[in-house]
Every structure is written in structure tokens, then in C-alpha cells.
Design a protein around this motif. Structure first.
Motif, PDB file in Angstrom:
ATOM      1  N   VAL A 303      10.739   3.790  15.536  1.00  0.00           N
ATOM      2  CA  VAL A 303      11.787   4.656  14.995  1.00  0.00           C
ATOM      3  C   VAL A 303      11.291   5.655  13.957  1.00  0.00           C
ATOM      4  N   SER A 304       9.994   5.709  13.704  1.00  0.00           N
ATOM      5  CA  SER A 304       9.456   6.710  12.794  1.00  0.00           C
ATOM      6  C   SER A 304       8.037   7.034  13.231  1.00  0.00           C
ATOM      7  N   GLY A 305       7.233   7.589  12.320  1.00  0.00           N
ATOM      8  CA  GLY A 305       5.855   7.923  12.658  1.00  0.00           C
ATOM      9  C   GLY A 305       4.937   6.721  12.524  1.00  0.00           C
ATOM     10  N   ALA A 306       4.954   6.122  11.340  1.00  0.00           N
ATOM     11  CA  ALA A 306       4.137   4.938  11.088  1.00  0.00           C
ATOM     12  C   ALA A 306       4.645   4.285   9.808  1.00  0.00           C
ATOM     13  N   MET A 307       4.276   3.007   9.598  1.00  0.00           N
ATOM     14  CA  MET A 307       4.769   2.262   8.448  1.00  0.00           C
ATOM     15  C   MET A 307       3.691   1.354   7.894  1.00  0.00           C
ATOM     16  N   GLU A 308       3.552   1.395   6.557  1.00  0.00           N
ATOM     17  CA  GLU A 308       2.459   0.767   5.837  1.00  0.00           C
ATOM     18  C   GLU A 308       2.695  -0.690   5.476  1.00  0.00           C
ATOM     19  N   ASN A 309       3.243  -1.506   6.372  1.00  0.00           N
ATOM     20  CA  ASN A 309       3.426  -2.917   6.072  1.00  0.00           C
ATOM     21  C   ASN A 309       2.121  -3.500   5.516  1.00  0.00           C
ATOM     22  N   THR A 310       2.222  -4.293   4.483  1.00  0.00           N
ATOM     23  CA  THR A 310       1.019  -4.750   3.790  1.00  0.00           C
ATOM     24  C   THR A 310       0.085  -5.479   4.742  1.00  0.00           C
ATOM     25  N   LEU A 340      -3.022   4.032   5.320  1.00  0.00           N
ATOM     26  CA  LEU A 340      -4.018   3.228   4.596  1.00  0.00           C
ATOM     27  C   LEU A 340      -3.890   3.422   3.089  1.00  0.00           C
ATOM     28  N   PHE A 341      -3.711   4.646   2.633  1.00  0.00           N
ATOM     29  CA  PHE A 341      -3.615   4.902   1.189  1.00  0.00           C
ATOM     30  C   PHE A 341      -2.396   4.206   0.591  1.00  0.00           C
ATOM     31  N   HIS A 342      -1.372   3.997   1.401  1.00  0.00           N
ATOM     32  CA  HIS A 342      -0.204   3.248   0.945  1.00  0.00           C
ATOM     33  C   HIS A 342      -0.560   1.821   0.539  1.00  0.00           C
ATOM     34  N   GLN A 343      -1.645   1.290   1.077  1.00  0.00           N
ATOM     35  CA  GLN A 343      -2.002  -0.086   0.704  1.00  0.00           C
ATOM     36  C   GLN A 343      -2.267  -0.204  -0.796  1.00  0.00           C
ATOM     37  N   TRP A 344      -2.622   0.919  -1.416  1.00  0.00           N
ATOM     38  CA  TRP A 344      -2.715   0.983  -2.879  1.00  0.00           C
ATOM     39  C   TRP A 344      -1.399   1.507  -3.475  1.00  0.00           C
ATOM     40  N   THR A 350       4.365  -0.494  -6.297  1.00  0.00           N
ATOM     41  CA  THR A 350       5.515  -0.043  -5.512  1.00  0.00           C
ATOM     42  C   THR A 350       6.507   0.700  -6.396  1.00  0.00           C
ATOM     43  N   CYS A 351       7.094   1.745  -5.872  1.00  0.00           N
ATOM     44  CA  CYS A 351       8.154   2.431  -6.614  1.00  0.00           C
ATOM     45  C   CYS A 351       9.267   1.431  -6.935  1.00  0.00           C
ATOM     46  N   GLU A 352       9.754   1.433  -8.174  1.00  0.00           N
ATOM     47  CA  GLU A 352      10.741   0.430  -8.558  1.00  0.00           C
ATOM     48  C   GLU A 352      12.134   0.741  -8.012  1.00  0.00           C
ATOM     49  N   SER A 353      12.341   1.970  -7.582  1.00  0.00           N
ATOM     50  CA  SER A 353      13.614   2.363  -6.976  1.00  0.00           C
ATOM     51  C   SER A 353      13.327   3.478  -5.995  1.00  0.00           C
ATOM     52  N   TRP A 354      14.257   3.718  -5.079  1.00  0.00           N
ATOM     53  CA  TRP A 354      14.054   4.793  -4.111  1.00  0.00           C
ATOM     54  C   TRP A 354      14.109   6.153  -4.795  1.00  0.00           C
ATOM     55  N   SER A 355      14.696   6.220  -5.982  1.00  0.00           N
ATOM     56  CA  SER A 355      14.663   7.469  -6.757  1.00  0.00           C
ATOM     57  C   SER A 355      13.237   7.877  -7.082  1.00  0.00           C
ATOM     58  N   ASN A 356      12.370   6.891  -7.224  1.00  0.00           N
ATOM     59  CA  ASN A 356      10.961   7.123  -7.550  1.00  0.00           C
ATOM     60  C   ASN A 356      10.056   7.060  -6.323  1.00  0.00           C
ATOM     61  N   LEU A 357      10.640   7.282  -5.145  1.00  0.00           N
ATOM     62  CA  LEU A 357       9.884   7.145  -3.891  1.00  0.00           C
ATOM     63  C   LEU A 357       8.596   7.954  -3.890  1.00  0.00           C
ATOM     64  N   THR A 358       8.582   9.058  -4.607  1.00  0.00           N
ATOM     65  CA  THR A 358       7.387   9.908  -4.581  1.00  0.00           C
ATOM     66  C   THR A 358       6.141   9.171  -5.060  1.00  0.00           C
ATOM     67  N   LEU A 359       6.308   8.104  -5.857  1.00  0.00           N
ATOM     68  CA  LEU A 359       5.146   7.322  -6.282  1.00  0.00           C
ATOM     69  C   LEU A 359       4.468   6.661  -5.089  1.00  0.00           C
ATOM     70  N   ASN A 360       5.210   6.445  -4.024  1.00  0.00           N
ATOM     71  CA  ASN A 360       4.622   5.964  -2.773  1.00  0.00           C
ATOM     72  C   ASN A 360       4.156   7.132  -1.906  1.00  0.00           C
ATOM     73  N   GLU A 361       5.102   8.031  -1.615  1.00  0.00           N
ATOM     74  CA  GLU A 361       4.874   8.993  -0.547  1.00  0.00           C
ATOM     75  C   GLU A 361       4.028  10.200  -0.937  1.00  0.00           C
ATOM     76  N   SER A 362       4.110  10.670  -2.172  1.00  0.00           N
ATOM     77  CA  SER A 362       3.279  11.823  -2.534  1.00  0.00           C
ATOM     78  C   SER A 362       1.804  11.450  -2.492  1.00  0.00           C
ATOM     79  N   PHE A 363       1.485  10.226  -2.892  1.00  0.00           N
ATOM     80  CA  PHE A 363       0.083   9.802  -2.864  1.00  0.00           C
ATOM     81  C   PHE A 363      -0.416   9.655  -1.430  1.00  0.00           C
ATOM     82  N   ALA A 364       0.397   9.046  -0.586  1.00  0.00           N
ATOM     83  CA  ALA A 364      -0.009   8.914   0.820  1.00  0.00           C
ATOM     84  C   ALA A 364      -0.165  10.286   1.460  1.00  0.00           C
TER      85      ALA A 364
END
Length: 834
Positions: A303-310, A340-344, A350-364
């Protein structure tokens, strides 16, 4: 999470349709709803699952032992997210015994009365026996994640020919709770153990390490996976299927690739850079890959492109490319790097809320630039960075903050701001503080917050600690503000005073003035003098002395600024910029300017020079910018294009040159087109087929029918299908329908949607027409979260209109049956659309 690229498809929709869609969602009450971090009343400590799958019903029967502790305050109750389940038992576990607990379940959350009041930090374990029924849960996806039912049974009964039977899960954002009772929030962290009983012919994948396997007498096998390091519940993963497992390693750790058997031979060509990526990211971050293993698995109908499950990344089936696709380069490599970069960034911290999602996604997102820069050179990294910047600018998201606490739904955070803009902000931050400080600050952020959740200020504090600088101005402007600068740059030379004045005006709407530390480079010949300046007002003028008039003044000399620029240089300035400034964006800007002035011989000279640029991306870009309606340009470019089409080392550049040569309509190129149709590159072959169609349509149709007998993907399948559609030959239906039906959800399939519907309009066989319409409808429903249902229904309406127009000379009974069938499918689509 790497999104699908179908967002680009919105660019072709009529403005009236887009306006209509916007009017359909007028509710703005969310603008007053502050999205705080989820309160932590109870903390997850450990989750143990024992599950069995009912393939006949697409159900999962599970037992969950969940260990928790009150976060701080004492509590006598527990609320778990558990969506659409049948709850059979809830009990408190004390040693080997369990005692039933009272509970209330509303189909969405499970409210449990504990057996006593537990103090802060005092652990307890609850047992829940349940049945998960994901296909019966009413949830809504988004443009990033087109469905949210958590657990997916793919072809569970084996009824779909040529599609494997698989099970996979998708937890982000809060869909793990469809198949596992949990506190489904990103600020929770837990270790886990997942025990799966599956048919013995299948392999399994989950987080952590496979610690045991037991063969059962009933033809099943039980696999036990343990994850001893805490991670967020949305990162839980289960995968089951008939896969080939290709083994690799990184410093003694397992690195595995789970692919369908036909791709086993090329799995390492697709995923084989992974160990090198792990080593590269570990080095630059100064944090060794933190988990026990890293596996990647490909899922059908994802349902998406890819997902960084640990430790267990899931990829869409587009990752599976055959050898001919890989001739053009690995189109999935940036996604592999991203996850892969999401593994870090996302998994370890992990972003503490979805409001801070960029802490996950901008780095990836930014990791794609970092990888390309390291592996393929600075031009490649800069090209990736520029492409992502354009993706943000074209998204027209100027009113959205990067970190935002007001949004209509958490899924809305997965956009070009959280991803593309966030990545470009990191690029500017790296430029501002320097590489050494940038990566040291990332190291501090990761080590300080490992196995925890974080917010944007945690990142700011790490940068302040390393640099010794107050960074609030940067965070307030870029993380907690919206928009980007739009600059108009003018130059005034005074040869008497021996000074050049550079005026930079910020022209974006509103009163906001961006603070921009930038470099202004002044060139005399190849010699460069750099001036570091700060822009702080809406209009600034800088004055620089010179002994002889500069050949070039280059504002934003580092080419790292997130901005739209109107740079009022002369052609001579841009020619000098191309030759001497030399970065990717310097050369691209010069090509752009020259392409708009191709009546000027100097601009033509620059365009021809760019056709031989050192970077393949700019060679192809320059070909696309040639004005072949200009007879001078057309004549002088021809021998260069012919040479490129036959000898350029990059297949995609050869393909672009072939496309340009087709505009010459010269018989002498027919043999080249015919030969190139058989090229090992799908892109070259497909482009050559299109070129041949321009030259000799009958020959191209014949070639398309011949090529359709063999495996084809990418540009080739798109070209031969489009040509067969244009031929209007109903005998080609089986070829065309199979090509369309076999394509995964992708931009390529979207590109074929309109010509496929045009083809259906001339199909007379009712059975075939219905089969084709069903394919369109299946694709339409998969695109519902993109808001494209009205567009696809519009295409189907076009089929009806053409059927009505043809009804005077056709079998009226058959025609009415076809029209009624299409109408019924359009009505069902309107009911399903979000």
C-alpha cells in the motif's frame, strides 16, 4: 516510509476537477485541534505474540502477553488500541497462572480494569486472546499509505493466477493495533517476541532474530522471532510467503533479501549495495548499525513505496527489477538507502508524535542525497537534492510548517514538507555548520536519544551543544515556520568606482523576511573569491570591490539554498558559470538560461557543450532542452545526437537522444531505430519503438506484437502497449490487458490509464470489455486515497460517450450491456471514494 511517486500524477488533472475535489472537503474544524504528544499513562515493556493464520477467512488468531508499567502516576486501569477484533479473553498473568479481568471493548479500544493499583514503574502482564479480522475493519488511508488495515492477506486462497500467496503487515501510522493489541503511539517503545505458525512451505520474517523453528505434525511450522531491543509498535512486522532468501552479511550480521523466486538471480544486483550502505551510514554517523540483523522483503500489492520496520524493511513489488531494467540503473536504490537510514532515524530514535514526523522522514529523504554523493559523486548527490527541492516547490505547500501541531489527520503529515522540504533544510544546516559539526551533532542526537522518542528541539539542542551556537533562529524559521524565500537578484557594475553592487529582494508573499547565510562568489577567469554574507531583510544590497570587471558574480555559490530564484545575469555570465563555477546546479542553471535564448549563437554553443557534460543527467537534460524547431540548432545538433544515440555510455542518455532524432523524420535513422528496439535496455528499446512508430507506424505495430511475446517492463512495455492501443486492433486486447493488469501501482501504470481507456472504447467483445473495466476499477480503488476517483470515472465516462456514439452501427443489446456495466462500476467508485 517511502511514498509512492503517484503524487506527480496530480499535475495532469484539470484545474476544475481539483477545485471540485477541494470544495468536497470544506471541514476546517481541525485547525483548532492541537495535536499533542500522546500522554503516557502506561508504558509498554515487552510484547509476546503467538499467532496462527486462517487463510480461508483472512483472519489471524492470536494470544498476546503484554508487559507494562505505569509511566509515573499509579493506575488501576489500562487502555489498549485493538481495532476490529473479536476479544475472547483478558487476564492478568502471575507466574504460571492467570486470572480473568473485567474489560469493556468498543471495537476500537480495549479498556481493562486491572486487579489492583500499580505504582509507577511496577510491571504487570496481561494476556489477551483474540481474533484479528483486518478485511472487516473500516479504516482510511492516505496519499502516502493508501490503506490502513494493518494485516494483509495476498491471494490467500490461491485463486489469482500468477500471484503468490503472501502475508505482510503495515503498521505506520497506527495500524499495528489491527492485529496486535498495543498502545499504538510513536512515543511507546517495547521489546517483542513474535511466534508464527504457518504452512511449512513458507518462510517467515519478523523483527529481530529467528531463535527457533519447530516442524509440526499437521504440515505447519512454528517460527519464533525475538527482538531484544525496544522499538515503537508501528515498526512491528510479520511477513510470510514462498520466497527465495538471498544471504549477505555486514560485519558478521545477517543481511538477507527476500524475493520471489524468479528474481533470486538478480537479488544482489537490486539489494547488493546494502552492506556498503550500512558501513557508509555507520561511519558518517559514528553510530554502528544498532540492530541484530537487516532483512529486506518484497510484498505484492503493498500500500505504499516501502516501510522501515525495524530490522525487516518491506518493499513494494516495483523493487523487483529484472536484468534488463537494471541496465538503466537500479531505480529502487534510493528507496533502499532511504529505508536503511530509518533504522537510525525513526527506529533507533523515533519522533514522539506525528507532528514531529520530519525527524524520521527528512533524514531518510536526505540520506538519498548522502548516498548518491558518496557512491556516484557530487553531481549525483546534487541532482538528487535538486529533484527533491523541486518536488517540494511543485507541491505548493508554502503554508505548512515543517513541525506542525494542527492537521486534519495524522496521515496528512506524510507530504512533501515532512520529506522533501525537511531534507533540504538538513542540507542547508549541513552547509551552515560544516560537515564535521553536522555529523557530530547527528551522532550526539542519536546517542542521547537512542531507544527513545524525540521532538525537534532535541535535534536543536544537539546542534547547539556541538557548535556552541544558539540555533533558535534556524529552528523557528525552518522547523516551526512555513514557506521559503523567493529571490530576485540584480547586479550593478560601476567601472569608475571599481565596485559591483548585488541587490537581493525577497519577493515571497507576506511580510516574512528569511534570514539567509549565503556565499557570494566573484570570478575573474577561473579565479574565485568567496564572500560569506547574511541576508536579513526583504531587500539587501552588498557592495564588492574589483580591479577588473568580474566575469561572474554567483549568489548562493554553494548552491545549497532552498529557494526560488530569478537571477538576472547575462548570457555571458551564465556561460562563465557553466565553465568555471562547475557545480551541478551552476551548470543546470546555465543550460536553462541558454535554452531560453537559442537564437543566440553563444547560447547554441553552450547547449552543444552541455550535450557532452561530464554528468549523464545533464547530458540528457540538455538534449531535452534543445529547440529542434530552430533550424540552426536542429542542423548543428544532429551529428552530436546521432553520436550520443549510438555511443553514450549511459543507456538513458542514448534513449533521450533517440527520442530527439525521431523529430528529424529522416529515413536514414529507421535502421538505427529498428536495431535499438532490441537493445538490452528497456528504456532504449521503448524509446526506439516510439521513434519507429513516428517513422513507420506499421513496422512499429508489427514490432510491438513480436516484442509482446517476451518479458517486457519499464519504458518498453509502456511503449508497445501504447502503440498497440493506437493501432485500435481489438485482436491485441489480450496483450494490452495483460500488460496493464500485471503492472504494480506506479506512475507508469497511471500513464497507461488514459490510452487503455481509449482502447476499451473500441473493444466490441463484451466479455473483454468487462475484464478491462474491472482492471481500471481495481486500479481506481487503489488510487482512491490520492483523490483520483473522479478523474478515473471521467475516463470511464469517456468510454461510455464513445460507446453511445457508436451505438447506431453496433449491436444495441451488447452495447447497452457494456454501458450499463461501466455505469455500475462508476457508481460503486463514488461510494468508495474518500
Amino acid at each position: 516510509m517511502k511514498k509512492l511517486s503517484l503524487i506527480l500524477a496530480l499535475g495532469i488533472l484539470p484545474a476544475a476537477l481539483l477545485a471540485q475535489q477541494e470544495e468536497a472537503t470544506p471541514d476546517t474544524s481541525w485547525k483548532k485541534l492541537y495535536r499533542e504528544s500522546a500522554p503516557r499513562i502506561n508504558d509498554l515493556v515487552h510484547t509476546k505474540l503467538d499467532v496462527k493464520f486462517d487463510y480461508s477467512k483472512s483472519h489471524m488468531n492470536g494470544k498476546a502477553w503484554i508487559t507494562l508499567a505505569p509511566h509515573f502516576y499509579p493506575t488501576d486501569s489500562l487502555t489498549l488500541d485493538a481495532k476490529g477484533m473479536d476479544i475472547h479473553k483478558v487476564a492478568i498473568v502471575k507466574g504460571a497462572s492467570s486470572t480473568p479481568l473485567k474489560y469493556n471493548y468498543d471495537g476500537w479500544q480495549l479498556h481493562i480494569d486491572l486487579d489492583k493499583t500499580y505504582k509507577g514503574g511496577e510491571q504487570y502482564t496481561v494476556l489477551i486472546e483474540y481474533t484479528a479480522k483486518p478485511d472487516e475493519v473500516k479504516v482510511q488511508g492516505s496519499a502516502a499509505i493508501t490503506d490502513a488495515k494493518g494485516l494483509y492477506f495476498i491471494n490467500p486462497k490461491g485463486e489469482e493466477k500468477d500471484k503468490p500467496t503472501q502475508i505482510w503487515t503495515q503498521g505506520e501510522t497506527e495500524a499495528t493495533s489491527v492485529w496486535c493489541p498495543t498502545i499504538d503511539k510513536p512515543d511507546q517503545k517495547t521489546t517483542d517476541e513474535i511466534i508464527m505458525t504457518v504452512p511449512a512451505k513458507y518462510v517467515t520474517l519478523s523483527n529481530g532474530k529467528l531463535v527457533s523453528q519447530k516442524t509440526n505434525a499437521d504440515g505447519t511450522r512454528t517460527d519464533d522471532w525475538k527482538m531484544d531491543q525496544p522499538h515503537a509498535p508501528y515498526l512491528f512486522f510479520m511477513g510470510v510467503g514462498d520466497y527465495s532468501v538471498i544471504k549477505d552479511t555486514y560485519k558478521g550480521k545477517e543481511v538477507n533479501y527476500y524475493v520471489e523466486k524468479e528474481y533470486a538471480a538478480v537479488a544482489k544486483k537490486i539489494f547488493g549495495h546494502t552492506p556498503e550502505m550500512i558501513g557508509f551510514y555507520s561511519r558518517i554517523l559514528g553510530v554502528e548499525y544498532p540492530w541484530v540483523k537487516y532483512s529486506q522483503i518484497v510484498g505484492r500489492d503493498y500500500v505504499s513505496g516501502a516501510m522501515e520496520n525495524t530490522t525487516a524493511t518491506l518493499h513494494q513489488e516495483s523493487a523487483q527489477q529484472d536484468a534488463r531494467e537494471l541496465v538503466d540503473g537500479n531505480g529502487w536504490e534510493s528507496t533502499i538507502a532511504h529505508e536503511l537510514f530509518h533504522q537510525w532515524f525513526g527506529d533507533l530514535v523515533t519522533c514522539e508524535s506525528w507532528s514531529n514526523l520530519t525527524l524520521n522522514e527528512s533524514f531518510a529523504n536526505y540520506s538519498e542525497t548522502l548516498w548518491d554523493e558518496y557512491k556516484y559523486g557530487k553531481d549525483a548527490g546534487d541532482a538528487q537534492n535538486f529533484g527533491d527541492m523541486q518536488g517540494y516547490i511543485q507541491s505548493q505547500s508554502e503554508k505548512k510548517d515543517l513541525v506542525r501541531f494542527y492537521y486534519n489527520d495524522k496521515e496528512a503529515m506524510f507530504d512533501a514538507v515532512s520529506y522533501n522540504k525537511g531534507g533540504r533544510i538538513l542540507h542547508m544546516l549541513r552547509s551552515y555548520v560544516g560537515d564535521s559539526a553536522f555529523f557530530k551533532a547527528l551522532n550526539l542526537y542519536l546517542t542521547t536519544n537512542k531507544y527513545k522518542s524525540a521532538e525537534a528541539h532535541n535535534l536543536r539542542l544537539a546542534f547547539e551543544e556541538v557548535t556552541g551556537k544558539d540555533m533558535n533562529w534556524f529552528w523557528n524559521q525552518w522547523y516551526f515556520g512555513a514557506g521559503h524565500p523567493k529571490l530576485s537578484i540584480d547586479y550593478a557594475y560601476d567601472d569608475n568606482a571599481k565596485k559591483v553592487q548585488v541587490t537581493v529582494k525577497q519577493t515571497q508573499t507576506g511580510d516574512k523576511a528569511f534570514v539567509l547565510p549565503i556565499a557570494i562568489d566573484i570570478y575573474n577567469g577561473a579565479e574565485k573569491v568567496r564572500h560569506d554574507v547574511w541576508i536579513k531583510d526583504r531587500e539587501e544590497t552588498f557592495s564588492f570591490p574589483y580591479t577588473s570587471r568580474p566575469d561572474l558574480v554567483n549568489v548562493d555559490g554553494k548552491k545549497t539554498l532552498l529557494a526560488e530564484k530569478k537571477d538576472n545575469k547575462t548570457l555571458e555570465n551564465f556561460i562563465h558559470q557553466y565553465k568555471y563555477a562547475g557545480q551541478y546546479l551552476d551548470r543546470r542553471e546555465a543550460i536553462d538560461f541558454a535554452s531560453r535564448n537559442q537564437n543566440d549563437p553563444k547560447a547554441q554553443e553552450l547547449m552543444f557543450l552541455a550535450l557532452k557534460d561530464k554528468y549523464f543527467g545533464l547530458r540528457g537534460y540538455a538534449i531535452g532542452k534543445l529547440d529542434l524547431k530552430n533550424e540552426t540548432v536542429k542542423k548543428q545538433a544532429e551529428p552530436i545526437l546521432a553520436e550520443i544515440a549510438q555511443r553514450d555510455p549511459k543507456a538513458t542518455v542514448r534513449a533521450t537522444a533517440l527520442g530527439a532524432l525521431s523529430q528529424y523524420n529522416e529515413d536514414k535513422y529507421k535502421s538505427l531505430f529498428t536495431k535499438s528496439v532490441n537493445d538490452s535496455s528497456y528504456t532504449v528499446a521503448g524509446t526506439a519503438l516510439n521513434a519507429l512508430f513516428v517513422q513507420d507506424s506499421a513496422a512499429a505495430v508489427a514490432e510491438s506484437k513480436r516484442l509482446a511475446k517476451y518479458p517486457a517492463k519499464g519504458k518498453l512495455i509502456e511503449s508497445l502497449t501504447t502503440i498497440l492501443v493506437k493501432s485500435g486492433d481489438e485482436n491485441s486486447f489480450d496483450i494490452i490487458a495483460k500488460a496493464f493488469g500485471d503492472m504494480p501501482i506506479s506512475q507508469q501504470k497511471f500513464n497507461l490509464l488514459q490510452p487503455f481507456c481509449q482502447f476499451l472504447a473500441v473493444v466490441k467483445d463484451t466479455k473483454k470489455l468487462k475484464a478491462g473495466v474491472d482492471m481500471v476499477v481495481e486500479f481506481r480503488d487503489a488510487l482512491a486515497a490520492y483523490g483520483l476517483t473522479p478523474y478515473v470515472n471521467g475516463l470511464l465516462k469517456g468510454v461510455i460517450d464513445r460507446k453511445n456514439a457508436a451505438s447506431a452501427t453496433a449491436d444495441k443489446t451488447s452495447m447497452k450491456e457494456q454501458i450499463d456495466y461501466i455505469n455500475s462500476k462508476m457508481e460503486s467508485g463514488e461510494k468508495k471514494s474518500f
